[in-house]
Design a protein around this motif. Structure first.
Motif, PDB file in Angstrom:
ATOM      1  N   ARG A  16       0.839  -1.205   0.000  1.00 29.69           N
ATOM      2  CA  ARG A  16       0.000   0.000   0.000  1.00 29.69           C
ATOM      3  C   ARG A  16       0.871   1.251   0.000  1.00 29.69           C
ATOM      4  O   ARG A  16       0.583   2.222  -0.699  1.00 29.69           O
ATOM      5  CB  ARG A  16      -0.900   0.015   1.230  1.00 29.69           C
ATOM      6  CG  ARG A  16      -2.007  -1.009   1.228  1.00 29.69           C
ATOM      7  CD  ARG A  16      -2.665  -1.024   2.582  1.00 29.69           C
ATOM      8  NE  ARG A  16      -3.762  -1.941   2.702  1.00 29.69           N
ATOM      9  CZ  ARG A  16      -4.025  -2.633   3.798  1.00 29.69           C
ATOM     10  NH1 ARG A  16      -3.257  -2.507   4.883  1.00 29.69           N
ATOM     11  NH2 ARG A  16      -5.063  -3.445   3.838  1.00 29.69           N
ATOM     12  N   ARG A  17       1.941   1.232   0.786  1.00 30.73           N
ATOM     13  CA  ARG A  17       2.860   2.375   0.853  1.00 30.73           C
ATOM     14  C   ARG A  17       3.501   2.623  -0.512  1.00 30.73           C
ATOM     15  O   ARG A  17       3.560   3.760  -0.994  1.00 30.73           O
ATOM     16  CB  ARG A  17       3.942   2.118   1.909  1.00 30.73           C
ATOM     17  CG  ARG A  17       4.964   3.236   2.055  1.00 30.73           C
ATOM     18  CD  ARG A  17       6.035   2.882   3.090  1.00 30.73           C
ATOM     19  NE  ARG A  17       6.891   1.798   2.660  1.00 30.73           N
ATOM     20  CZ  ARG A  17       7.959   1.936   1.878  1.00 30.73           C
ATOM     21  NH1 ARG A  17       8.319   3.129   1.450  1.00 30.73           N
ATOM     22  NH2 ARG A  17       8.689   0.892   1.534  1.00 30.73           N
ATOM     23  N   VAL A  18       3.944   1.566  -1.164  1.00 32.12           N
ATOM     24  CA  VAL A  18       4.557   1.697  -2.485  1.00 32.12           C
ATOM     25  C   VAL A  18       3.528   2.258  -3.475  1.00 32.12           C
ATOM     26  O   VAL A  18       3.846   3.151  -4.263  1.00 32.12           O
ATOM     27  CB  VAL A  18       5.127   0.339  -2.967  1.00 32.12           C
ATOM     28  CG1 VAL A  18       5.528   0.390  -4.427  1.00 32.12           C
ATOM     29  CG2 VAL A  18       6.303  -0.074  -2.088  1.00 32.12           C
ATOM     30  N   PHE A  19       2.301   1.762  -3.420  1.00 35.81           N
ATOM     31  CA  PHE A  19       1.251   2.275  -4.299  1.00 35.81           C
ATOM     32  C   PHE A  19       1.017   3.764  -4.049  1.00 35.81           C
ATOM     33  O   PHE A  19       0.921   4.554  -4.989  1.00 35.81           O
ATOM     34  CB  PHE A  19      -0.051   1.488  -4.088  1.00 35.81           C
ATOM     35  CG  PHE A  19      -1.202   2.020  -4.878  1.00 35.81           C
ATOM     36  CD1 PHE A  19      -1.297   1.767  -6.237  1.00 35.81           C
ATOM     37  CD2 PHE A  19      -2.174   2.801  -4.280  1.00 35.81           C
ATOM     38  CE1 PHE A  19      -2.353   2.279  -6.978  1.00 35.81           C
ATOM     39  CE2 PHE A  19      -3.230   3.310  -5.014  1.00 35.81           C
ATOM     40  CZ  PHE A  19      -3.325   3.046  -6.369  1.00 35.81           C
ATOM     41  N   ALA A 141       0.265  -1.291  -8.009  1.00 34.95           N
ATOM     42  CA  ALA A 141       1.392  -0.412  -7.684  1.00 34.95           C
ATOM     43  C   ALA A 141       2.328  -0.328  -8.889  1.00 34.95           C
ATOM     44  O   ALA A 141       2.854   0.745  -9.206  1.00 34.95           O
ATOM     45  CB  ALA A 141       2.136  -0.921  -6.450  1.00 34.95           C
ATOM     46  N   GLY A 142       2.514  -1.451  -9.583  1.00 43.51           N
ATOM     47  CA  GLY A 142       3.329  -1.443 -10.800  1.00 43.51           C
ATOM     48  C   GLY A 142       2.682  -0.618 -11.904  1.00 43.51           C
ATOM     49  O   GLY A 142       3.356   0.163 -12.581  1.00 43.51           O
ATOM     50  N   ALA A 154       8.229  11.058 -12.506  1.00 41.38           N
ATOM     51  CA  ALA A 154       8.441  10.600 -11.127  1.00 41.38           C
ATOM     52  C   ALA A 154       8.500   9.079 -11.105  1.00 41.38           C
ATOM     53  O   ALA A 154       7.682   8.412 -11.722  1.00 41.38           O
ATOM     54  CB  ALA A 154       7.328  11.105 -10.219  1.00 41.38           C
ATOM     55  N   SER A 155       9.458   8.548 -10.391  1.00 43.75           N
ATOM     56  CA  SER A 155       9.645   7.101 -10.302  1.00 43.75           C
ATOM     57  C   SER A 155       9.459   6.655  -8.867  1.00 43.75           C
ATOM     58  O   SER A 155      10.098   7.189  -7.955  1.00 43.75           O
ATOM     59  CB  SER A 155      11.041   6.724 -10.781  1.00 43.75           C
ATOM     60  OG  SER A 155      11.350   5.406 -10.408  1.00 43.75           O
ATOM     61  N   THR A 156       8.603   5.670  -8.678  1.00 46.07           N
ATOM     62  CA  THR A 156       8.380   5.125  -7.342  1.00 46.07           C
ATOM     63  C   THR A 156       9.686   4.601  -6.774  1.00 46.07           C
ATOM     64  O   THR A 156      10.004   4.827  -5.602  1.00 46.07           O
ATOM     65  CB  THR A 156       7.334   3.992  -7.392  1.00 46.07           C
ATOM     66  OG1 THR A 156       6.112   4.532  -7.902  1.00 46.07           O
ATOM     67  CG2 THR A 156       7.083   3.396  -6.029  1.00 46.07           C
ATOM     68  N   THR A 157      10.462   3.902  -7.591  1.00 49.35           N
ATOM     69  CA  THR A 157      11.728   3.337  -7.124  1.00 49.35           C
ATOM     70  C   THR A 157      12.635   4.430  -6.570  1.00 49.35           C
ATOM     71  O   THR A 157      13.225   4.276  -5.511  1.00 49.35           O
ATOM     72  CB  THR A 157      12.434   2.579  -8.255  1.00 49.35           C
ATOM     73  OG1 THR A 157      11.537   1.584  -8.770  1.00 49.35           O
ATOM     74  CG2 THR A 157      13.702   1.923  -7.782  1.00 49.35           C
ATOM     75  N   GLN A 159      11.725   7.167  -5.269  1.00 48.82           N
ATOM     76  CA  GLN A 159      11.117   7.805  -4.097  1.00 48.82           C
ATOM     77  C   GLN A 159      10.932   6.857  -2.907  1.00 48.82           C
ATOM     78  O   GLN A 159      10.473   7.283  -1.848  1.00 48.82           O
ATOM     79  CB  GLN A 159       9.748   8.360  -4.464  1.00 48.82           C
ATOM     80  CG  GLN A 159       9.797   9.475  -5.502  1.00 48.82           C
ATOM     81  CD  GLN A 159       8.423  10.006  -5.753  1.00 48.82           C
ATOM     82  OE1 GLN A 159       7.769  10.494  -4.838  1.00 48.82           O
ATOM     83  NE2 GLN A 159       7.967   9.932  -6.986  1.00 48.82           N
ATOM     84  N   LEU A 160      11.265   5.591  -3.053  1.00 45.41           N
ATOM     85  CA  LEU A 160      11.010   4.609  -1.989  1.00 45.41           C
ATOM     86  C   LEU A 160      11.573   5.009  -0.629  1.00 45.41           C
ATOM     87  O   LEU A 160      10.969   4.747   0.396  1.00 45.41           O
ATOM     88  CB  LEU A 160      11.568   3.233  -2.376  1.00 45.41           C
ATOM     89  CG  LEU A 160      10.627   2.357  -3.169  1.00 45.41           C
ATOM     90  CD1 LEU A 160      11.345   1.099  -3.652  1.00 45.41           C
ATOM     91  CD2 LEU A 160       9.381   1.998  -2.411  1.00 45.41           C
ATOM     92  N   PHE A 161      12.708   5.650  -0.624  1.00 47.91           N
ATOM     93  CA  PHE A 161      13.360   5.958   0.649  1.00 47.91           C
ATOM     94  C   PHE A 161      13.352   7.443   0.974  1.00 47.91           C
ATOM     95  O   PHE A 161      14.070   7.886   1.852  1.00 47.91           O
ATOM     96  CB  PHE A 161      14.786   5.396   0.648  1.00 47.91           C
ATOM     97  CG  PHE A 161      14.783   3.921   0.390  1.00 47.91           C
ATOM     98  CD1 PHE A 161      14.367   3.033   1.383  1.00 47.91           C
ATOM     99  CD2 PHE A 161      15.154   3.407  -0.839  1.00 47.91           C
ATOM    100  CE1 PHE A 161      14.344   1.669   1.146  1.00 47.91           C
ATOM    101  CE2 PHE A 161      15.147   2.035  -1.080  1.00 47.91           C
ATOM    102  CZ  PHE A 161      14.733   1.166  -0.079  1.00 47.91           C
ATOM    103  N   SER A 162      12.525   8.206   0.260  1.00 47.72           N
ATOM    104  CA  SER A 162      12.481   9.642   0.551  1.00 47.72           C
ATOM    105  C   SER A 162      11.273  10.006   1.373  1.00 47.72           C
ATOM    106  O   SER A 162      10.380   9.266   1.585  1.00 47.72           O
ATOM    107  CB  SER A 162      12.495  10.445  -0.739  1.00 47.72           C
ATOM    108  OG  SER A 162      11.377  10.156  -1.537  1.00 47.72           O
TER     109      SER A 162
END
Length: 162
Positions: A16-19, A141-142, A154-157, A159-162
């Motif tokens: 859910r967070r990744v989505f 999410a993909g 914008a890329s989820t990858t 932003q994963l750790f921001s």
């Protein structure tokens, strides 16, 4: 709650967070934009996951009837309303799903409602329902990542750790 409950819900919460990363900073207009040849939009995917969570929580808690929107063939479209309210609805639906899962035995069998693709479905365990919602969330999410990257780069990858 068992460790297995924790592990399943932790994985679902992570997906859910990744989505939701793909939803960061979107305007309502951006949430409605198609960026690929498909009809999918970020708002439409969000609406679908709200309906998915609500629908399976409805089934999981053994409420009668087919859940609202669960068999809606237009569930991937989102034409309007407040994007912020839709995001809030997703958070509420996720909380309700987690509460229902925590209150249930993962081995409990729950009857699914008839659907056009399966008019006489077999019961599913609570575990299978959670795994199905997890799969739906991960798949979308993909999709959301691709749509967002085509929208504004914008890329989820990234932003994963921001």
């Amino acid at each position: 709650m068992t460790n297995e409950h924790d592990e399943l819900l932790d994985m679902l919460d992570d997906q859910r967070r990744v989505f939701r990363i793909a939803m960061r900073g979107l305007s309502e207009a951006d949430a409605r934009k198609r960026t690929t040849v498909s009809e999918l939009t970020l708002g439409g995917l969000l609406k679908h996951l709200v309906q998915c969570e609500r629908g399976y929580t409805h089934i999981l808690t053994e409420r009668p009837g087919v859940p609202d929107g669960m068999l809606d063939t237009g569930q991937y479209t989102w034409e309007g309303g407040s994007f912020e309210e839709l995001l809030s609805s997703y958070a509420e639906a996720a909380r309700a799903t987690n509460e229902a899962v925590r209150a249930a035995s993962l081995d409990k069998l729950v009857q699914l409602p008839p659907a056009p693709w399966d008019p006489n479905p077999e019961p599913w365990s609570v575990r299978r329902i959670v795994l199905h919602v997890l799969r739906e969330t991960a798949q979308h999410a993909g999709h959301a990542d691709i749509i967002r990257e085509a929208l504004d780069g914008a890329s989820t990858t990234d932003q994963l750790f921001s």
